[in-house]
Write a protein that holds these residues in place. Structure first.
Motif, PDB file in Angstrom:
ATOM      1  N   ASP A 180      28.207  36.499  69.404  1.00 53.99           N
ATOM      2  CA  ASP A 180      29.492  37.172  69.204  1.00 53.99           C
ATOM      3  C   ASP A 180      29.300  38.489  68.451  1.00 53.99           C
ATOM      4  OD1 ASP A 180      32.234  37.442  69.307  1.00 53.99           O
ATOM      5  OD2 ASP A 180      32.679  35.628  68.172  1.00 53.99           O
ATOM      6  N   ASP A 181      30.251  39.409  68.620  1.00 56.30           N
ATOM      7  CA  ASP A 181      30.272  40.663  67.859  1.00 56.30           C
ATOM      8  C   ASP A 181      28.950  41.420  67.941  1.00 56.30           C
ATOM      9  OD1 ASP A 181      32.752  39.748  67.097  1.00 56.30           O
ATOM     10  OD2 ASP A 181      32.090  39.036  65.139  1.00 56.30           O
ATOM     11  N   GLU A 239      34.520  42.742  74.437  1.00 60.63           N
ATOM     12  CA  GLU A 239      35.668  42.346  73.606  1.00 60.63           C
ATOM     13  C   GLU A 239      36.611  43.520  73.390  1.00 60.63           C
ATOM     14  OE1 GLU A 239      33.393  41.057  69.929  1.00 60.63           O
ATOM     15  OE2 GLU A 239      34.738  39.368  70.250  1.00 60.63           O
TER      16      GLU A 239
HETATM   17 MG    MG Z   1      33.968  38.405  68.889  1.00 60.34          MG
END
Ligand code: MG
Ligand code: C2E
Ligand code: MG
Ligand code: MG
Length: 283
Positions: A180-181, A239
């Motif tokens: 993630d990220d 995202e």
């Molecule tokens: Mg994220």
């Protein structure tokens, strides 16, 4: 938290004191009340196949509305819960709720909808709590390849070998792992080389300033991450897609999947059912 520092002296760890001072005890109590009285809510944000704009998955995102504090953002209460250890109870609830939802979708003929669940570094690296989550997942008879666990790099920093072994535990269940990220913090190519991941989630900070034909540094970074991911056999999910221009850029540059307010904010499952019956963008 005090510790003897030889010669009978007591020293305090300044870091611990800082953390304890920052914690709003009343907020912690309210959060505890919400946990014990089942007041947390689960929202889901659609994940989209960008060229067809079809919903292919959902990310579970926990919500907390307190009657005193109002809506408290996960960014605040998740990190608070990590400090207090309440994250374990929250995450068990989030996993159980999301897995139950996945089961219901499968029973309703929506077995193609994948579910992504965030797993904090704290739980990933704990013992009892990690194994409880692991056996909770294993207790479900589901299509595990359609379940993705999202992790961040925070855990990896301290002990990569340990995290890798934990990720292998999860992979043995058949679930997929997303980083993630990606691109924030200390993102390292070493992670991409060593971690048993399936998906890279491009952080929304790179998407923010994109225009359809951007040639900015962000645009170049995105293109490079997509081709690097392709070469390494990882899928990419972008995202924070908020505009048609951003979507067009991503489609042009072969980013297969994404999520963002352009398609839908995280919403309650009833609204997801409506979204599944109609195209997500009508522009
Ligand atoms: Mg994220
Ligand atoms: P995340 O996992 O990276 O989740 C994506 C965040 O971006 C969500 O914020 C989502 O609402 C927001 N977002 C999605 N699309 C857009 C967009 O187009 N524009 C903008 N500006 N934002 C967008 P949220 O729900 O506030 O969650 C924040 C973070 O809190 C999450 O980041 C995740 O790290 C954590 N979190 C949320 N729910 C859970 C949970 O159940 N467990 C754990 N461990 N962490 C959670
Ligand atoms: Mg996430
Ligand atoms: Mg993010």
């Amino acid at each position: 938290k005090a510790k003897k520092a030889g010669k009978g002296r007591i020293v305090f760890y300044t870091e611990d004191i800082l953390i304890e001072n920052q914690i709003n005890v009343h907020l912690v109590n309210r959060l505890q009340y919400a946990i014990e009285n089942n007041l947390l809510m689960q929202h889901y944000q659609p994940q989209i196949e960008l060229n067809s704009e079809k919903i292919i998955g959902l990310e579970a995102l926990v919500r907390w509305h307190d009657k005193e504090y109002g809506f408290v953002s996960p960014a605040s209460f998740i990190s608070l819960a990590e400090e207090t250890g309440q994250i374990y109870a929250i995450e068990k609830w989030v996993f159980r709720t999301a897995l139950e939802q996945k089961k219901q979708f499968e029973e309703q003929g929506l077995e193609d909808i994948s579910i992504s669940i965030n797993l904090s570094s704290k739980t990933l690296t704990s013992d009892t709590n990690f194994f409880e989550i692991e056996s909770l997942i294993a207790s479900y008879n589901l299509n595990f390849k359609d379940i993705t666990i999202e992790i961040t790099e925070t855990a990896i920093l301290s002990n990569m070998d340990f995290v890798i072994s934990r990720l292998h535990n999860l992979k043995k269940l058949g679930v997929r792992i997303a980083l993630d990220d990606f691109g924030t913090g200390y993102s390292s190519l070493t992670y991409l080389k060593n971690l048993p991941i399936d998906i890279i989630k491009l952080d929304r900070s790179f998407i923010k300033s994109l225009e359809e034909n951007s040639d900015s540094k962000d645009a170049k970074i995105i293109k490079s991450v997509i081709s690097l991911a392709n070469a390494l056999g990882y899928e990419v999910v972008a995202e924070g897609i908020e505009s048609k221009a951003q979507l067009n850029f991503l489609v042009k540059n072969n980013c297969p999947k994404g999520q963002g307010y352009l398609f839908s904010k995280p919403v309650a499952v009833e609204e997801i059912m409506n979204l599944l019956e109609q195209p997500v963008t009508n522009n």
